[in-house]
Design a protein around this motif. Sequence first.
Motif, PDB file in Angstrom:
ATOM      1  N   PRO A   1       1.550 -79.061   1.153  1.00  0.00           N
ATOM      2  CA  PRO A   1       1.898 -80.216   1.433  1.00  0.00           C
ATOM      3  C   PRO A   1       1.582 -81.002   3.193  1.00  0.00           C
ATOM      4  O   PRO A   1       1.810 -81.916   3.101  1.00  0.00           O
ATOM      5  CB  PRO A   1       3.414 -80.004   1.453  1.00  0.00           C
ATOM      6  CG  PRO A   1       3.814 -78.639   0.756  1.00  0.00           C
ATOM      7  CD  PRO A   1       2.303 -77.786   1.102  1.00  0.00           C
ATOM      8  N   GLU A   2       0.942 -80.053   3.715  1.00  0.00           N
ATOM      9  CA  GLU A   2       0.660 -80.624   5.041  1.00  0.00           C
ATOM     10  C   GLU A   2      -0.870 -81.191   4.906  1.00  0.00           C
ATOM     11  O   GLU A   2      -1.400 -81.705   6.056  1.00  0.00           O
ATOM     12  CB  GLU A   2       0.558 -79.270   6.093  1.00  0.00           C
ATOM     13  CG  GLU A   2       1.872 -78.580   6.106  1.00  0.00           C
ATOM     14  CD  GLU A   2       3.247 -79.685   6.572  1.00  0.00           C
ATOM     15  OE1 GLU A   2       2.807 -80.677   7.273  1.00  0.00           O
ATOM     16  OE2 GLU A   2       4.024 -79.314   6.178  1.00  0.00           O
ATOM     17  N   LEU A   3      -1.455 -81.272   3.943  1.00  0.00           N
ATOM     18  CA  LEU A   3      -2.787 -81.666   3.729  1.00  0.00           C
ATOM     19  C   LEU A   3      -2.591 -83.479   4.101  1.00  0.00           C
ATOM     20  O   LEU A   3      -1.648 -84.115   3.708  1.00  0.00           O
ATOM     21  CB  LEU A   3      -3.466 -81.783   2.420  1.00  0.00           C
ATOM     22  CG  LEU A   3      -4.148 -80.450   2.004  1.00  0.00           C
ATOM     23  CD1 LEU A   3      -4.675 -80.419   0.731  1.00  0.00           C
ATOM     24  CD2 LEU A   3      -5.455 -80.283   2.958  1.00  0.00           C
ATOM     25  N   PRO A   4      -3.656 -83.832   4.884  1.00  0.00           N
ATOM     26  CA  PRO A   4      -3.546 -85.495   5.020  1.00  0.00           C
ATOM     27  C   PRO A   4      -3.685 -86.246   3.669  1.00  0.00           C
ATOM     28  O   PRO A   4      -4.488 -85.657   2.864  1.00  0.00           O
ATOM     29  CB  PRO A   4      -4.371 -85.794   6.085  1.00  0.00           C
ATOM     30  CG  PRO A   4      -5.609 -84.736   5.915  1.00  0.00           C
ATOM     31  CD  PRO A   4      -4.743 -83.292   5.494  1.00  0.00           C
ATOM     32  N   PRO A   5      -2.975 -87.445   3.568  1.00  0.00           N
ATOM     33  CA  PRO A   5      -3.323 -88.300   2.419  1.00  0.00           C
ATOM     34  C   PRO A   5      -4.717 -88.733   2.228  1.00  0.00           C
ATOM     35  O   PRO A   5      -5.712 -88.740   3.349  1.00  0.00           O
ATOM     36  CB  PRO A   5      -2.448 -89.385   2.606  1.00  0.00           C
ATOM     37  CG  PRO A   5      -2.356 -89.626   4.260  1.00  0.00           C
ATOM     38  CD  PRO A   5      -2.204 -88.057   4.632  1.00  0.00           C
ATOM     39  N   ASP A   6      -5.274 -89.161   1.154  1.00  0.00           N
ATOM     40  CA  ASP A   6      -6.637 -89.544   0.889  1.00  0.00           C
ATOM     41  C   ASP A   6      -6.685 -91.022   1.518  1.00  0.00           C
ATOM     42  O   ASP A   6      -6.052 -91.887   0.932  1.00  0.00           O
ATOM     43  CB  ASP A   6      -7.138 -89.564  -0.678  1.00  0.00           C
ATOM     44  CG  ASP A   6      -8.434 -90.186  -0.745  1.00  0.00           C
ATOM     45  OD1 ASP A   6      -9.118 -90.396   0.115  1.00  0.00           O
ATOM     46  OD2 ASP A   6      -8.547 -90.272  -1.793  1.00  0.00           O
ATOM     47  N   THR A   7      -7.614 -91.308   2.563  1.00  0.00           N
ATOM     48  CA  THR A   7      -7.626 -92.806   3.079  1.00  0.00           C
ATOM     49  C   THR A   7      -9.086 -93.310   3.015  1.00  0.00           C
ATOM     50  O   THR A   7      -9.448 -94.226   3.552  1.00  0.00           O
ATOM     51  CB  THR A   7      -7.590 -92.591   4.649  1.00  0.00           C
ATOM     52  OG1 THR A   7      -8.456 -91.791   5.239  1.00  0.00           O
ATOM     53  CG2 THR A   7      -5.904 -92.037   5.120  1.00  0.00           C
ATOM     54  N   GLU A   8      -9.815 -92.353   1.991  1.00  0.00           N
ATOM     55  CA  GLU A   8     -11.102 -92.901   1.677  1.00  0.00           C
ATOM     56  C   GLU A   8     -11.121 -93.956   0.490  1.00  0.00           C
ATOM     57  O   GLU A   8     -12.123 -94.381   0.085  1.00  0.00           O
ATOM     58  CB  GLU A   8     -12.003 -91.811   1.571  1.00  0.00           C
ATOM     59  CG  GLU A   8     -12.299 -91.076   3.012  1.00  0.00           C
ATOM     60  CD  GLU A   8     -12.795 -91.824   3.843  1.00  0.00           C
ATOM     61  OE1 GLU A   8     -13.784 -92.448   3.542  1.00  0.00           O
ATOM     62  OE2 GLU A   8     -11.977 -91.362   5.036  1.00  0.00           O
TER      63      GLU A   8
END
Length: 476
Positions: free
Chosen positions: A238-245
Amino acid sequence: MTEAYVDSVALNAAAIKNGRDLVKKNSFPKLCRSEDETIIFGECKGSGKEPYRCSVDFVKPDSPVFRCSCPSRQFPCKHILGLMYAYVLGKEFQVDAIPQDIADKREKAEKREEKKKEAAATGEETAVKRKPNKSALAKKRAAQLEGIGLLEKLIYQIVQNGLAGLDAKTAKMMEDQAKQLGNYYIPGVQAAFRELLFILRTSEDRERVYTEAMDRLTVLQSLIKKSRDYLTERQQNPELPPDTESGLEERLGHAWQLAELREHGLARQQAEMAQLTFRSYTDEARGEYVDEGFWMELQSGDIFAVRSYRPFRAAKHLKEEDSFFSVVASKELLVYPGDLNPRARWEDMTVRDMKPEDYGTIRSHARRSYVEAVKTVKNQLKNPLSDKHPVMLLHYAKLGRIGEDYVLEDEQGKRIVLGDIPALGKPSTQLLPLLKHGDTRDQAMLVMFEHEFAEGRLLAQPLALVTSSEIVRFIY
Protein backbone atom coordinates in the motif's frame (compact mmCIF):
# COMPACT_ATOMS: atom_id res chain seq x y z
CA MET A 1 -11.10 43.07 -17.75
CA THR A 2 -12.19 42.22 -21.30
CA GLU A 3 -15.34 40.88 -22.95
CA ALA A 4 -13.60 37.52 -23.36
CA TYR A 5 -12.95 37.40 -19.62
CA VAL A 6 -16.59 38.16 -18.76
CA ASP A 7 -17.73 35.47 -21.22
CA SER A 8 -15.35 33.01 -19.55
CA VAL A 9 -16.81 33.43 -16.05
CA ALA A 10 -20.44 33.09 -17.22
CA LEU A 11 -22.14 29.78 -16.48
CA ASN A 12 -23.47 29.29 -20.03
CA ALA A 13 -24.51 31.05 -23.24
CA ALA A 14 -27.91 31.99 -21.79
CA ALA A 15 -26.22 33.78 -18.87
CA ILE A 16 -24.06 35.73 -21.32
CA LYS A 17 -27.14 36.82 -23.30
CA ASN A 18 -29.07 37.79 -20.17
CA GLY A 19 -26.16 39.83 -18.83
CA ARG A 20 -25.70 41.68 -22.10
CA ASP A 21 -29.46 42.31 -22.38
CA LEU A 22 -29.43 44.13 -19.03
CA VAL A 23 -26.91 46.58 -20.45
CA LYS A 24 -28.91 47.04 -23.67
CA LYS A 25 -32.06 47.78 -21.65
CA ASN A 26 -30.22 50.32 -19.45
CA SER A 27 -31.18 48.34 -16.35
CA PHE A 28 -28.39 49.91 -14.25
CA PRO A 29 -29.50 53.26 -12.81
CA LYS A 30 -26.31 53.38 -10.76
CA LEU A 31 -22.81 52.42 -11.96
CA CYS A 32 -19.82 53.16 -9.73
CA ARG A 33 -16.14 52.36 -9.36
CA SER A 34 -13.56 52.98 -6.67
CA GLU A 35 -10.91 55.59 -7.31
CA ASP A 36 -8.20 52.92 -7.67
CA GLU A 37 -10.53 50.84 -9.91
CA THR A 38 -10.12 47.71 -7.80
CA ILE A 39 -13.89 47.39 -7.45
CA ILE A 40 -16.96 48.16 -9.55
CA PHE A 41 -20.42 48.21 -8.02
CA GLY A 42 -23.91 49.33 -8.85
CA GLU A 43 -27.65 48.81 -8.71
CA CYS A 44 -29.74 46.85 -11.19
CA LYS A 45 -33.50 47.01 -11.64
CA GLY A 46 -35.22 43.83 -10.56
CA SER A 47 -38.75 42.49 -10.36
CA GLY A 48 -39.35 44.11 -6.93
CA LYS A 49 -39.29 47.68 -5.68
CA GLU A 50 -35.74 47.53 -4.41
CA PRO A 51 -32.92 47.24 -6.94
CA TYR A 52 -30.34 44.47 -6.68
CA ARG A 53 -26.95 45.62 -5.39
CA CYS A 54 -24.06 43.91 -7.12
CA SER A 55 -20.30 44.29 -7.11
CA VAL A 56 -17.09 42.79 -8.50
CA ASP A 57 -14.07 43.16 -6.22
CA PHE A 58 -10.64 42.89 -7.89
CA VAL A 59 -8.59 43.61 -4.79
CA LYS A 60 -6.94 40.25 -5.69
CA PRO A 61 -6.82 40.45 -9.51
CA ASP A 62 -6.44 36.71 -10.08
CA SER A 63 -9.28 35.84 -7.70
CA PRO A 64 -12.15 38.37 -7.98
CA VAL A 65 -15.04 38.30 -5.53
CA PHE A 66 -18.59 38.51 -6.93
CA ARG A 67 -21.46 39.74 -4.74
CA CYS A 68 -25.16 40.32 -5.46
CA SER A 69 -28.26 40.73 -3.30
CA CYS A 70 -30.48 38.77 -5.72
CA PRO A 71 -31.74 35.26 -4.81
CA SER A 72 -30.43 33.59 -7.99
CA ARG A 73 -28.67 30.22 -7.64
CA GLN A 74 -26.68 30.94 -10.78
CA PHE A 75 -23.29 32.38 -9.95
CA PRO A 76 -22.12 34.78 -11.12
CA CYS A 77 -25.69 35.89 -11.74
CA LYS A 78 -26.87 37.93 -14.73
CA HIS A 79 -26.71 41.16 -12.67
CA ILE A 80 -23.00 40.66 -11.94
CA LEU A 81 -22.35 39.76 -15.58
CA GLY A 82 -24.32 42.81 -16.71
CA LEU A 83 -22.26 45.02 -14.40
CA MET A 84 -19.03 43.70 -15.92
CA TYR A 85 -20.33 44.00 -19.49
CA ALA A 86 -21.33 47.60 -18.79
CA TYR A 87 -17.76 48.30 -17.71
CA VAL A 88 -15.98 46.63 -20.63
CA LEU A 89 -18.45 48.11 -23.15
CA GLY A 90 -17.55 51.62 -22.03
CA LYS A 91 -20.56 52.70 -19.96
CA GLU A 92 -19.87 55.62 -17.64
CA PHE A 93 -18.95 54.64 -14.08
CA GLN A 94 -18.81 57.45 -11.53
CA VAL A 95 -16.10 57.43 -8.87
CA ASP A 96 -17.58 56.76 -5.44
CA ALA A 97 -16.54 55.54 -2.00
CA ILE A 98 -16.50 51.79 -1.44
CA PRO A 99 -19.75 50.73 0.32
CA GLN A 100 -19.21 50.14 4.03
CA ASP A 101 -20.40 46.51 4.01
CA ILE A 102 -17.85 45.65 1.29
CA ALA A 103 -15.10 47.58 3.11
CA ASP A 104 -15.85 45.51 6.25
CA LYS A 105 -15.67 42.25 4.27
CA ARG A 106 -12.37 43.34 2.72
CA GLU A 107 -10.96 44.03 6.18
CA LYS A 108 -11.95 40.56 7.41
CA ALA A 109 -10.40 38.95 4.33
CA GLU A 110 -7.16 40.88 4.89
CA LYS A 111 -6.99 39.63 8.47
CA ARG A 112 -7.45 36.03 7.30
CA GLU A 113 -4.64 36.47 4.77
CA GLU A 114 -2.36 37.91 7.47
CA LYS A 115 -3.02 34.91 9.72
CA LYS A 116 -2.19 32.54 6.83
CA LYS A 117 1.07 34.36 6.18
CA GLU A 118 1.98 34.25 9.88
CA ALA A 119 1.21 30.52 10.01
CA ALA A 120 3.33 29.90 6.90
CA ALA A 121 6.22 31.95 8.35
CA THR A 122 6.21 29.97 11.59
CA GLY A 123 5.85 26.64 9.79
CA GLU A 124 2.44 25.90 11.28
CA GLU A 125 0.70 25.75 7.93
CA THR A 126 0.84 22.43 6.08
CA ALA A 127 -0.47 21.40 2.69
CA VAL A 128 -4.13 20.44 2.78
CA LYS A 129 -4.35 16.83 1.72
CA ARG A 130 -6.94 14.26 2.63
CA LYS A 131 -5.43 11.26 4.38
CA PRO A 132 -6.78 8.02 2.92
CA ASN A 133 -8.46 5.48 5.15
CA LYS A 134 -6.22 2.43 4.68
CA SER A 135 -8.97 -0.05 5.50
CA ALA A 136 -11.43 1.59 3.08
CA LEU A 137 -8.73 1.80 0.43
CA ALA A 138 -7.98 -1.92 0.74
CA LYS A 139 -11.71 -2.73 0.32
CA LYS A 140 -11.90 -0.42 -2.68
CA ARG A 141 -8.97 -2.13 -4.40
CA ALA A 142 -10.48 -5.54 -3.72
CA ALA A 143 -13.73 -4.35 -5.32
CA GLN A 144 -11.81 -2.93 -8.29
CA LEU A 145 -10.07 -6.27 -8.84
CA GLU A 146 -13.45 -8.01 -8.67
CA GLY A 147 -14.79 -5.57 -11.29
CA ILE A 148 -11.79 -6.22 -13.54
CA GLY A 149 -12.55 -9.96 -13.26
CA LEU A 150 -16.18 -9.37 -14.28
CA LEU A 151 -15.09 -7.32 -17.29
CA GLU A 152 -12.70 -10.09 -18.36
CA LYS A 153 -15.59 -12.58 -18.36
CA LEU A 154 -17.72 -10.23 -20.46
CA ILE A 155 -14.92 -9.74 -22.99
CA TYR A 156 -14.31 -13.51 -23.14
CA GLN A 157 -18.02 -14.06 -23.83
CA ILE A 158 -18.00 -11.56 -26.72
CA VAL A 159 -14.90 -13.12 -28.27
CA GLN A 160 -16.22 -16.66 -27.81
CA ASN A 161 -19.53 -15.84 -29.55
CA GLY A 162 -17.88 -13.76 -32.28
CA LEU A 163 -18.58 -10.12 -33.07
CA ALA A 164 -21.29 -10.99 -35.58
CA GLY A 165 -23.02 -13.17 -32.98
CA LEU A 166 -23.90 -10.21 -30.75
CA ASP A 167 -27.69 -10.12 -31.27
CA ALA A 168 -30.11 -7.60 -29.71
CA LYS A 169 -30.83 -9.82 -26.69
CA THR A 170 -27.14 -10.37 -25.91
CA ALA A 171 -26.40 -6.67 -26.45
CA LYS A 172 -29.13 -5.72 -23.94
CA MET A 173 -27.71 -8.17 -21.38
CA MET A 174 -24.21 -6.77 -21.92
CA GLU A 175 -25.49 -3.23 -21.44
CA ASP A 176 -27.08 -4.21 -18.11
CA GLN A 177 -23.85 -5.81 -16.96
CA ALA A 178 -21.90 -2.72 -18.08
CA LYS A 179 -24.07 -0.72 -15.66
CA GLN A 180 -23.11 -3.16 -12.89
CA LEU A 181 -19.45 -2.28 -13.44
CA GLY A 182 -20.33 1.08 -11.90
CA ASN A 183 -20.43 -0.65 -8.50
CA TYR A 184 -16.73 -1.52 -8.62
CA TYR A 185 -15.08 1.94 -8.62
CA ILE A 186 -13.67 1.61 -12.15
CA PRO A 187 -15.48 4.37 -14.12
CA GLY A 188 -12.84 4.67 -16.84
CA VAL A 189 -12.82 0.91 -17.42
CA GLN A 190 -16.62 0.87 -17.47
CA ALA A 191 -16.68 3.69 -20.04
CA ALA A 192 -14.18 1.81 -22.25
CA PHE A 193 -16.45 -1.26 -22.26
CA ARG A 194 -19.54 0.83 -23.02
CA GLU A 195 -17.70 2.42 -25.96
CA LEU A 196 -17.22 -1.08 -27.39
CA LEU A 197 -20.95 -1.81 -27.02
CA PHE A 198 -21.89 1.47 -28.73
CA ILE A 199 -19.64 0.56 -31.67
CA LEU A 200 -21.13 -2.94 -31.98
CA ARG A 201 -24.68 -1.51 -31.97
CA THR A 202 -23.88 0.60 -35.05
CA SER A 203 -25.52 -0.84 -38.17
CA GLU A 204 -23.65 1.12 -40.87
CA ASP A 205 -20.54 -0.26 -42.60
CA ARG A 206 -20.13 -3.48 -40.64
CA GLU A 207 -16.56 -4.08 -41.86
CA ARG A 208 -15.48 -0.72 -40.39
CA VAL A 209 -17.40 -1.52 -37.18
CA TYR A 210 -15.58 -4.85 -36.79
CA THR A 211 -12.20 -3.20 -37.40
CA GLU A 212 -12.90 -0.58 -34.71
CA ALA A 213 -14.31 -3.23 -32.36
CA MET A 214 -11.14 -5.31 -32.66
CA ASP A 215 -9.08 -2.25 -31.77
CA ARG A 216 -11.30 -1.62 -28.73
CA LEU A 217 -10.99 -5.25 -27.66
CA THR A 218 -7.21 -4.93 -27.80
CA VAL A 219 -7.41 -1.82 -25.62
CA LEU A 220 -9.72 -3.54 -23.13
CA GLN A 221 -7.50 -6.64 -22.92
CA SER A 222 -4.46 -4.46 -22.22
CA LEU A 223 -6.46 -2.40 -19.71
CA ILE A 224 -7.53 -5.56 -17.87
CA LYS A 225 -3.97 -6.89 -17.66
CA LYS A 226 -2.32 -3.62 -16.61
CA SER A 227 -5.07 -2.73 -14.15
CA ARG A 228 -4.94 -6.13 -12.48
CA ASP A 229 -1.13 -6.07 -12.21
CA TYR A 230 -1.15 -2.52 -10.88
CA LEU A 231 -3.94 -3.06 -8.35
CA THR A 232 -2.43 -6.34 -7.13
CA GLU A 233 0.93 -4.64 -6.61
CA ARG A 234 -0.68 -1.72 -4.74
CA GLN A 235 -2.71 -4.16 -2.66
CA GLN A 236 0.42 -6.06 -1.61
CA ASN A 237 2.37 -2.87 -0.94
CA PRO A 238 0.00 0.00 0.00
CA GLU A 239 2.95 2.39 0.44
CA LEU A 240 3.89 2.30 -3.25
CA PRO A 241 3.62 5.74 -4.90
CA PRO A 242 0.83 6.16 -7.47
CA ASP A 243 1.51 5.93 -11.20
CA THR A 244 2.22 9.47 -12.45
CA GLU A 245 3.53 8.44 -15.89
CA SER A 246 0.20 7.43 -17.43
CA GLY A 247 -3.52 7.97 -17.03
CA LEU A 248 -4.11 4.52 -15.50
CA GLU A 249 -4.95 5.87 -12.03
CA GLU A 250 -7.63 8.14 -13.49
CA ARG A 251 -9.11 5.30 -15.55
CA LEU A 252 -9.41 3.33 -12.33
CA GLY A 253 -11.39 6.13 -10.71
CA HIS A 254 -8.73 8.05 -8.80
CA ALA A 255 -9.60 11.74 -8.46
CA TRP A 256 -6.29 13.57 -8.20
CA GLN A 257 -6.12 16.12 -5.38
CA LEU A 258 -4.32 19.35 -6.17
CA ALA A 259 -2.00 18.70 -3.21
CA GLU A 260 -1.08 15.31 -4.74
CA LEU A 261 -0.20 16.88 -8.08
CA ARG A 262 2.03 19.39 -6.32
CA GLU A 263 3.61 16.65 -4.20
CA HIS A 264 4.57 14.66 -7.30
CA GLY A 265 6.08 17.64 -9.11
CA LEU A 266 3.19 18.13 -11.53
CA ALA A 267 2.73 21.87 -10.89
CA ARG A 268 4.27 24.63 -13.02
CA GLN A 269 4.67 28.15 -11.72
CA GLN A 270 3.84 31.46 -13.44
CA ALA A 271 2.43 29.99 -16.63
CA GLU A 272 0.91 31.80 -19.59
CA MET A 273 -1.42 29.87 -21.92
CA ALA A 274 -3.15 30.53 -25.22
CA GLN A 275 -6.07 28.46 -26.49
CA LEU A 276 -5.47 27.17 -30.02
CA THR A 277 -8.77 25.39 -30.60
CA PHE A 278 -11.97 24.42 -28.78
CA ARG A 279 -14.87 22.03 -29.26
CA SER A 280 -17.82 20.56 -27.36
CA TYR A 281 -19.01 17.00 -27.87
CA THR A 282 -21.22 14.34 -26.31
CA ASP A 283 -19.66 11.26 -24.72
CA GLU A 284 -22.47 8.72 -24.64
CA ALA A 285 -20.33 6.05 -22.98
CA ARG A 286 -19.59 8.30 -19.99
CA GLY A 287 -23.00 10.01 -20.04
CA GLU A 288 -21.41 13.46 -20.19
CA TYR A 289 -21.05 16.57 -22.29
CA VAL A 290 -17.38 17.41 -22.73
CA ASP A 291 -15.98 20.90 -23.37
CA GLU A 292 -12.43 20.51 -24.65
CA GLY A 293 -9.82 23.11 -25.45
CA PHE A 294 -6.22 22.60 -26.51
CA TRP A 295 -3.93 25.20 -24.97
CA MET A 296 -0.27 25.94 -25.49
CA GLU A 297 1.93 26.99 -22.59
CA LEU A 298 3.84 29.85 -24.19
CA GLN A 299 7.11 29.26 -22.33
CA SER A 300 7.56 25.54 -23.02
CA GLY A 301 5.41 25.08 -26.13
CA ASP A 302 3.68 22.08 -24.52
CA ILE A 303 0.10 21.53 -25.65
CA PHE A 304 -2.39 20.58 -22.94
CA ALA A 305 -6.00 19.42 -23.06
CA VAL A 306 -8.29 21.37 -20.76
CA ARG A 307 -11.57 19.51 -20.32
CA SER A 308 -14.76 20.26 -18.46
CA TYR A 309 -17.17 17.36 -17.87
CA ARG A 310 -20.91 17.97 -17.50
CA PRO A 311 -22.95 14.84 -16.63
CA PHE A 312 -26.25 14.72 -18.52
CA ARG A 313 -28.32 14.89 -15.33
CA ALA A 314 -26.53 17.92 -13.91
CA ALA A 315 -25.55 19.74 -17.11
CA LYS A 316 -27.85 22.74 -16.60
CA HIS A 317 -26.28 23.46 -13.20
CA LEU A 318 -22.66 23.36 -14.36
CA LYS A 319 -20.57 25.96 -16.13
CA GLU A 320 -20.44 25.57 -19.90
CA GLU A 321 -17.01 26.40 -21.31
CA ASP A 322 -16.45 28.22 -24.59
CA SER A 323 -13.80 29.39 -27.05
CA PHE A 324 -11.26 31.75 -25.46
CA PHE A 325 -9.25 34.30 -27.42
CA SER A 326 -7.10 36.00 -24.79
CA VAL A 327 -3.92 34.91 -23.02
CA VAL A 328 -4.42 33.41 -19.56
CA ALA A 329 -1.78 33.99 -16.89
CA SER A 330 -1.85 31.77 -13.81
CA LYS A 331 0.42 31.55 -10.79
CA GLU A 332 0.16 27.77 -10.96
CA LEU A 333 -0.59 25.33 -13.79
CA LEU A 334 -1.43 21.81 -12.59
CA VAL A 335 -0.75 18.98 -15.04
CA TYR A 336 -2.36 15.55 -14.71
CA PRO A 337 -0.48 12.34 -15.62
CA GLY A 338 -0.90 11.60 -19.32
CA ASP A 339 0.63 11.34 -22.77
CA LEU A 340 1.58 13.94 -25.39
CA ASN A 341 -1.36 16.21 -24.46
CA PRO A 342 -1.94 15.68 -20.74
CA ARG A 343 -4.95 17.27 -19.07
CA ALA A 344 -4.26 20.50 -17.21
CA ARG A 345 -6.10 22.98 -14.99
CA TRP A 346 -5.57 26.18 -13.05
CA GLU A 347 -7.40 27.75 -10.13
CA ASP A 348 -6.82 31.51 -10.43
CA MET A 349 -6.10 33.54 -13.51
CA THR A 350 -5.71 36.98 -15.03
CA VAL A 351 -6.23 37.65 -18.73
CA ARG A 352 -4.69 39.93 -21.32
CA ASP A 353 -5.18 40.49 -25.03
CA MET A 354 -3.01 38.57 -27.49
CA LYS A 355 0.02 40.57 -28.60
CA PRO A 356 1.79 40.28 -32.00
CA GLU A 357 4.79 38.65 -30.31
CA ASP A 358 2.53 35.92 -28.84
CA TYR A 359 1.79 34.60 -32.32
CA GLY A 360 5.52 34.49 -33.01
CA THR A 361 6.09 32.58 -29.76
CA ILE A 362 3.42 30.01 -30.63
CA ARG A 363 4.84 29.54 -34.15
CA SER A 364 8.37 29.11 -32.79
CA HIS A 365 7.22 25.97 -30.93
CA ALA A 366 5.81 24.30 -34.09
CA ARG A 367 7.57 21.05 -35.05
CA ARG A 368 9.60 21.46 -38.23
CA SER A 369 10.70 17.86 -38.88
CA TYR A 370 7.86 15.56 -39.93
CA VAL A 371 10.07 12.50 -39.52
CA GLU A 372 10.47 13.29 -35.82
CA ALA A 373 6.81 14.34 -35.45
CA VAL A 374 5.50 11.10 -36.99
CA LYS A 375 7.92 9.05 -34.90
CA THR A 376 6.60 10.70 -31.71
CA VAL A 377 2.98 10.07 -32.74
CA LYS A 378 3.64 6.42 -33.68
CA ASN A 379 5.42 5.75 -30.39
CA GLN A 380 2.33 6.98 -28.56
CA LEU A 381 -0.10 4.99 -30.74
CA LYS A 382 1.87 1.78 -30.06
CA ASN A 383 0.78 1.90 -26.43
CA PRO A 384 -2.74 0.37 -26.33
CA LEU A 385 -3.77 2.59 -23.40
CA SER A 386 -2.49 5.88 -24.77
CA ASP A 387 -4.59 8.66 -26.32
CA LYS A 388 -5.20 7.60 -29.92
CA HIS A 389 -5.70 11.15 -31.15
CA PRO A 390 -2.65 13.24 -30.25
CA VAL A 391 -2.64 16.94 -31.16
CA MET A 392 0.47 18.68 -32.49
CA LEU A 393 1.46 22.04 -33.98
CA LEU A 394 3.33 21.56 -37.27
CA HIS A 395 5.29 24.12 -39.27
CA TYR A 396 4.86 23.66 -43.01
CA ALA A 397 6.82 25.00 -45.95
CA LYS A 398 3.96 24.25 -48.34
CA LEU A 399 0.27 23.36 -48.20
CA GLY A 400 -1.14 21.85 -51.40
CA ARG A 401 -2.85 18.92 -53.06
CA ILE A 402 -1.60 15.63 -54.45
CA GLY A 403 -4.43 13.96 -56.31
CA GLU A 404 -7.50 14.11 -54.08
CA ASP A 405 -5.57 14.67 -50.85
CA TYR A 406 -4.39 17.85 -49.18
CA VAL A 407 -0.88 17.54 -47.77
CA LEU A 408 1.51 19.51 -45.58
CA GLU A 409 5.16 19.49 -46.65
CA ASP A 410 8.10 20.34 -44.41
CA GLU A 411 11.39 21.97 -45.40
CA GLN A 412 12.95 18.55 -46.15
CA GLY A 413 10.12 17.62 -48.53
CA LYS A 414 8.48 15.11 -46.17
CA ARG A 415 4.67 15.10 -46.26
CA ILE A 416 1.71 14.50 -43.97
CA VAL A 417 -1.72 13.78 -45.47
CA LEU A 418 -4.65 15.90 -44.26
CA GLY A 419 -8.18 14.57 -43.98
CA ASP A 420 -11.29 14.44 -41.79
CA ILE A 421 -11.08 11.85 -39.01
CA PRO A 422 -14.15 10.10 -37.52
CA ALA A 423 -13.08 10.88 -33.94
CA LEU A 424 -13.78 14.60 -34.34
CA GLY A 425 -17.11 14.19 -36.09
CA LYS A 426 -16.69 17.64 -37.66
CA PRO A 427 -15.15 18.11 -41.13
CA SER A 428 -12.60 20.87 -41.66
CA THR A 429 -10.53 20.05 -44.74
CA GLN A 430 -13.21 21.55 -47.00
CA LEU A 431 -12.22 24.95 -45.55
CA LEU A 432 -8.65 24.76 -46.84
CA PRO A 433 -9.46 26.18 -50.32
CA LEU A 434 -10.75 29.32 -48.57
CA LEU A 435 -7.34 30.18 -47.13
CA LYS A 436 -5.52 33.19 -48.51
CA HIS A 437 -2.67 32.49 -50.94
CA GLY A 438 -0.09 33.65 -48.39
CA ASP A 439 -1.37 31.08 -45.89
CA THR A 440 -0.28 28.14 -48.05
CA ARG A 441 3.42 28.69 -47.33
CA ASP A 442 5.61 29.02 -44.24
CA GLN A 443 2.84 28.82 -41.61
CA ALA A 444 1.95 26.62 -38.63
CA MET A 445 -1.06 24.31 -38.38
CA LEU A 446 -2.55 22.56 -35.38
CA VAL A 447 -3.65 19.04 -36.30
CA MET A 448 -5.16 15.97 -34.64
CA PHE A 449 -3.76 12.60 -35.73
CA GLU A 450 -5.53 9.30 -36.26
CA HIS A 451 -4.38 5.94 -37.58
CA GLU A 452 -6.65 5.07 -40.49
CA PHE A 453 -7.02 1.27 -40.32
CA ALA A 454 -8.65 0.79 -43.73
CA GLU A 455 -5.85 2.55 -45.63
CA GLY A 456 -3.10 1.71 -43.17
CA ARG A 457 -1.90 5.31 -42.98
CA LEU A 458 -1.57 8.19 -40.56
CA LEU A 459 -4.07 10.98 -41.15
CA ALA A 460 -4.09 14.48 -39.67
CA GLN A 461 -7.14 16.75 -39.48
CA PRO A 462 -6.50 20.52 -39.41
CA LEU A 463 -7.82 22.25 -36.28
CA ALA A 464 -6.33 25.73 -36.56
CA LEU A 465 -3.92 27.85 -38.59
CA VAL A 466 -1.43 30.08 -36.76
CA THR A 467 -0.03 33.00 -38.74
CA SER A 468 2.11 35.90 -37.58
CA SER A 469 -1.03 37.94 -36.81
CA GLU A 470 -3.93 35.59 -36.04
CA ILE A 471 -5.21 32.13 -35.12
CA VAL A 472 -7.74 30.86 -37.66
CA ARG A 473 -9.87 28.12 -36.09
CA PHE A 474 -11.43 25.46 -38.31
CA ILE A 475 -13.72 24.02 -35.62
CA TYR A 476 -15.40 25.72 -32.66
